[in-house]
Design an enzyme around this catalytic site. Structure first.
Site, PDB file in Angstrom:
ATOM      1  N   CYS A   1       0.529  -1.339   0.089  1.00  0.00           N
ATOM      2  CA  CYS A   1      -0.234  -0.397   0.134  1.00  0.00           C
ATOM      3  C   CYS A   1       0.912   1.114  -0.263  1.00  0.00           C
ATOM      4  CB  CYS A   1      -1.059  -0.159   0.828  1.00  0.00           C
ATOM      5  SG  CYS A   1      -2.686   0.500   0.711  1.00  0.00           S
TER       6      CYS A   1
ATOM      7  N   HIS B   1      -3.310  -5.419   0.161  1.00  0.00           N
ATOM      8  CA  HIS B   1      -3.693  -5.479   1.751  1.00  0.00           C
ATOM      9  C   HIS B   1      -3.298  -7.333   1.573  1.00  0.00           C
ATOM     10  CE1 HIS B   1      -2.731  -2.089   3.758  1.00  0.00           C
ATOM     11  NE2 HIS B   1      -3.623  -1.553   3.187  1.00  0.00           N
TER      12      HIS B   1
ATOM     13  N   GLU C   1      -2.239  -8.787   3.476  1.00  0.00           N
ATOM     14  CA  GLU C   1      -1.972  -9.740   4.956  1.00  0.00           C
ATOM     15  C   GLU C   1      -3.226 -10.714   5.063  1.00  0.00           C
ATOM     16  OE1 GLU C   1      -1.021  -7.327   4.140  1.00  0.00           O
ATOM     17  OE2 GLU C   1      -1.175  -5.332   5.608  1.00  0.00           O
TER      18      GLU C   1
HETATM   19  N1  GLN Z   1      -2.105   6.512   2.911  1.00  0.00           N
HETATM   20  C1  GLN Z   1      -2.144   5.811   1.503  1.00  0.00           C
HETATM   21  C2  GLN Z   1      -3.071   6.025   1.017  1.00  0.00           C
HETATM   22  O1  GLN Z   1      -4.247   6.763   1.612  1.00  0.00           O
HETATM   23  C3  GLN Z   1      -1.505   4.233   2.000  1.00  0.00           C
HETATM   24  C4  GLN Z   1      -2.587   3.897   3.029  1.00  0.00           C
HETATM   25  C5  GLN Z   1      -2.155   2.061   3.126  1.00  0.00           C
HETATM   26  O2  GLN Z   1      -1.344   2.500   3.408  1.00  0.00           O
HETATM   27  N2  GLN Z   1      -3.685   1.902   4.077  1.00  0.00           N
HETATM   28  O3  GLN Z   1      -3.276   6.036  -0.445  1.00  0.00           O
END
Ligand code: GLN
Length: 554
Positions: A386, A523, A525
Site C-alpha cells: 500500500c 493488503h 496480509e
Molecule cells: N496513505 C496511503 C493512501 O491513503 C496508503 C494507505 C495505506 O497504506 N493503507 O492511499
C-alpha cells in the site's frame, strides 16, 4: 421482539473477566478451529462496547490494527484471528460496536418507528443487539459471539443483558456461556490465586449470567485440586474448568485447549454429536513452526511499539511465509526516522529482505524511501504494501525516471510530478457505480475499501507467485497510481504487473532487473492463513532466503 428462529445455529457467548488482553479473540478463534475439525460449520461475531461506529477512524496505535473484510468493512483485529484459524469469512455483520447499535436505534427513533414510545436501553438497545446476533441464525452450525471488554465495564452492560435474554429465549441447548479469566501466579506466595476469578464470576452472576465453562489463563498448569476449588466457588463442574496455559506459538492454542477438553465440554453441553476431531493439520503446523530448518531476517520500517499491535495481520502473514519455506522469520524494526538521519547501509545490513508496510501521513516517509533505494540498489528482496508500493513508485520516479521532486500528493500537494494522487473519479466494480471524490471529501467515505479484482501480467513475480491470471485482494487507501505518468515510468523500466480488469487502476508494480522487488496497492496480509500462506509472502520469504544464502557464500 419477534424473531423466527431456525433452531439450527447454536450460540456460544464468550465473555472476559479480571483484565483485558487475556486473548479472548484467540480463544474464540481456536474454539472455532476445533469445532471445524469436527466437521461443523462456524461463524463469529464481535460485539465491541466502545462508541465509535467502527474502528475505521480510530488511531491504530491505540486500538490496534483495522482489519478489512471483502465487503469493505473496517473491523476489529479479532476478525483477523477468526479468519486465520477457520474457514469463516468475516463481513460487516460480524462486528458491531455500541456506537453502531445506538446509531441505528436513534435513526429508527428519528424516523418515528417507535411510534412515540420512550426509547430505552432495555428493551430497545438490547433488542437491536439481539437482532444483530440473530442475523447469524441459520447460517452455520455454531456461532461464536465474543463480547469485547471486561465484565464489570459500564459500557458493556447492554451486551451482557442482551445475551442473558437470549439464553431465556433460545434455551440451554442453543446457548452456552464461556468465561475467560486470569488465574495469576504470585511469585512471593509461590502459588496461583483463584480470587480474581471468583470475583469476576460473581460480577457475571450479578448480571444474571451463570457461566457454563471457565477458561483460565495461567502460567502454570492448574492442578485437579485447584480446578475443584474454582468449580466449587464458581458453580461449575470441575471438568468445566479449563486451563489455558501460555504457549510458545499462538497456533498451539487449539491443541492446548483440545487437550484440556474444551471442545468436548462445549459439545456435551450443547448436545451436539460429532465424530473425533481431525486435528492432525494443527499438530503438523505446530511441528513445522517449532522445528524450522532456516532463519531469515526481515527488516520492517517503523517503530516496534507502533508496529506490534497495529500490524498484526502483517506479522502473521510473514510468519506464514516462513512456515511455507520451513523458515523462522526474525523481524528487525528499523525506525524510519533513524533512517532519515543515519547511514542506511549500517541500519539495513543484516536484513535478508526489506518490507515497507502501509501507513498514512508523511511521518518517516523520507526514511522509508531510503530503505527502498537501498533495497533497489543492493538487490535486496523488497516488498512494499500500500503506502510501501506508492513510495516505491515515487522512489523510482525520482531516482530512475528522473522526475525531479516527484511525490504522492498526500505528502506534497504541489509536486511537479504527482505520480501518486487522489483519483477524482473511478469506476467501482463492486457497486457498478462511478465514485467521485476530492481533497475536501469526508475522510472515511473516500477510501477504496474491500475486495477488488486484479489481472496479472504473465511472467511477472506476481503471476509466478499466484499461478493465476486474475486475483482478488483487499484494499484500504485513498491515493492511487497516476496513469498520466504510466508510459513514462514503464519506459524507464517500471513493470506494471497487476491492474484492474479495465486497466485503469494500477495494483502491482515490480522491477525487472532485480531478484524480487514488488509493491502492491492492496493488503495481501489480510488473506494469509497459517494453513494457506499467502503466495506473495511465501515468495518474498523465499527470495529473502536465497539472498541470505548468496550472501553467506560471499
Ligand atoms: N496513505 C496511503 C493512501 O491513503 C496508503 C494507505 C495505506 O497504506 N493503507 O492511499
Amino acid at each position: 421482539m419477534k424473531t423466527k428462529l431456525t433452531k439450527k445455529t447454536k450460540f456460544i457467548f464468550i465473555t472476559g473477566g479480571v483484565l483485558s488482553s487475556l486473548g479472548k479473540g484467540l480463544a474464540a478463534a481456536a474454539l472455532g478451529a476445533l469445532l471445524e475439525s469436527r466437521g461443523m460449520t462456524v461463524t463469529f461475531q464481535k460485539l465491541d462496547p466502545y462508541i465509535n461506529v467502527d474502528p475505521g477512524t480510530m488511531n491504530p496505535f491505540q486500538h490496534g490494527e483495522v482489519f478489512v473484510t471483502d465487503d469493505g468493512a473496517e473491523t476489529d483485529l479479532d476478525m483477523g484471528h477468526y479468519e486465520r484459524y477457520t474457514d469463516a469469512v468475516m463481513a460487516q455483520m460480524n462486528n458491531y460496536t455500541s456506537g453502531r447499535i445506538y446509531y441505528s436505534v436513534i435513526e429508527k427513533e428519528r424516523r418515528g418507528e417507535y411510534l412515540g414510545g420512550t426509547v430505552q436501553v432495555i428493551p430497545h438497545i438490547t433488542d437491536e443487539i439481539k437482532s444483530a446476533v440473530l442475523q447469524l441464525d441459520g447460517t452455520v452450525d455454531v456461532a461464536i459471539i465474543e463480547i469485547g471488554g471486561t465484565i464489570g465495564d459500564i459500557e458493556g452492560l447492554p451486551f451482557v443483558e442482551a445475551i442473558r435474554q437470549l439464553r431465556g429465549e433460545l434455551g440451554r441447548d442453543y446457548t452456552l456461556f464461556v468465561h475467560l479469566t486470569l488465574v495469576p501466579y504470585i511469585k512471593a506466595a509461590g502459588e496461583v490465586k483463584t480470587k480474581p476469578t471468583q470475583h469476576s464470576v460473581k460480577e457475571l452472576l450479578a448480571s444474571g449470567i451463570q457461566p457454563d465453562i471457565l477458561v483460565c489463563r495461567t502460567e502454570a498448569n492448574l492442578t485437579v485440586e485447584l480446578k475443584k476449588k474454582i468449580a466449587l466457588f464458581c458453580n461449575v463442574e470441575p471438568e468445566a474448568v479449563i486451563t489455558a496455559i501460555d504457549v510458545e506459538s499462538i497456533y498451539e492454542v487449539p491443541l492446548s485447549l483440545h487437550e484440556e477438553g474444551l471442545d468436548d465440554r462445549v459439545l456435551e453441553k450443547l448436545g451436539i454429536w460429532t465424530g473425533a476431531p481431525y486435528i492432525k493439520p494443527w499438530e503438523e503446523l505446530v511441528q513445522r513452526i517449532k522445528n524450522p530448518k532456516h532463519t531469515v531476517t526481515i527488516g520492517i520500517t517503523g517503530k516496534y511499539v507502533d508496529l506490534k499491535e497495529s500490524y498484526k495481520s502483517l506479522h502473521e502473514a510473514l510468519v506464514h511465509g516462513g512456515i511455507a519455506n520451513s523458515a523462522k522469520v526474525e523481524l528487525k524494526y528499523i525506525s524510519a526516522e533513524d533512517l532519515e538521519e543515519g547511514d542506511s547501509q549500517e541500519l539495513l545490513s543484516g536484513c535478508d529482505g526489506i518490507l515497507v508496510p502501509g501507513g498514512f501521513g508523511s511521518r518517516g516517509v523520507e526514511g522509508k524511501m531510503r530503505a527502498i533505494t537501498f533495497a533497489r540498489e543492493n538487490k535486496v528482496p523488497f516488498f512494499g504494501i500500500c503506502l510501501g508500493m506508492q513510495l516505491a513508485v515515487v522512489e523510482f520516479a525520482c531516482n530512475i525516471a528522473k522526475m525531479e521532486h516527484a511525490h504522492s500528493t498526500e505528502m506534497d500537494p504541489h509536486t511537479p510530478f504527482p505520480v501518486i494522487y487522489l483519483m477524482k473519479e473511478w469506476f467501482d466494480f463492486r457497486t457498478g457505480k462511478t465514485e467521485v471524490r476530492d481533497e475536501t471529501s469526508d475522510m472515511g467515505g473516500t477510501l477504496r475499501l474491500g475486495a477488488y479484482p486484479c489481472r496479472l501480467k504473465e511472467g511477472s513475480f506476481a503471476h509466478k507467485a499466484y499461478g493465476m491470471d486474475e486475483i482478488s485482494e483487499r484494499h484500504r487507501h485513498r491515493y492511487e497510481f497516476n496513469n498520466m505518468y504510466r508510459e513514462q515510468l514503464e519506459k524507464a523500466g517500471l513493470v506494471i504487473s497487476g491492474a484492474s480488469p479495465d486497466n485503469t487502476l494500477v495494483e502491482i508494480i515490480e522491477l525487472g532487473d532485480h531478484p524480487w522487488f514488488l509493491g502492491c496497492q492492496f493488503h495481501p496480509e489480510f488473506k494469509s492463513k497459517p494453513m494457506k500462506p499467502h503466495p506473495l509472502f511465501r515468495d518474498f520469504i523465499k527470495a529473502a532466503l536465497n539472498y541470505r544464502t548468496k550472501c553467506q557464500m560471499g
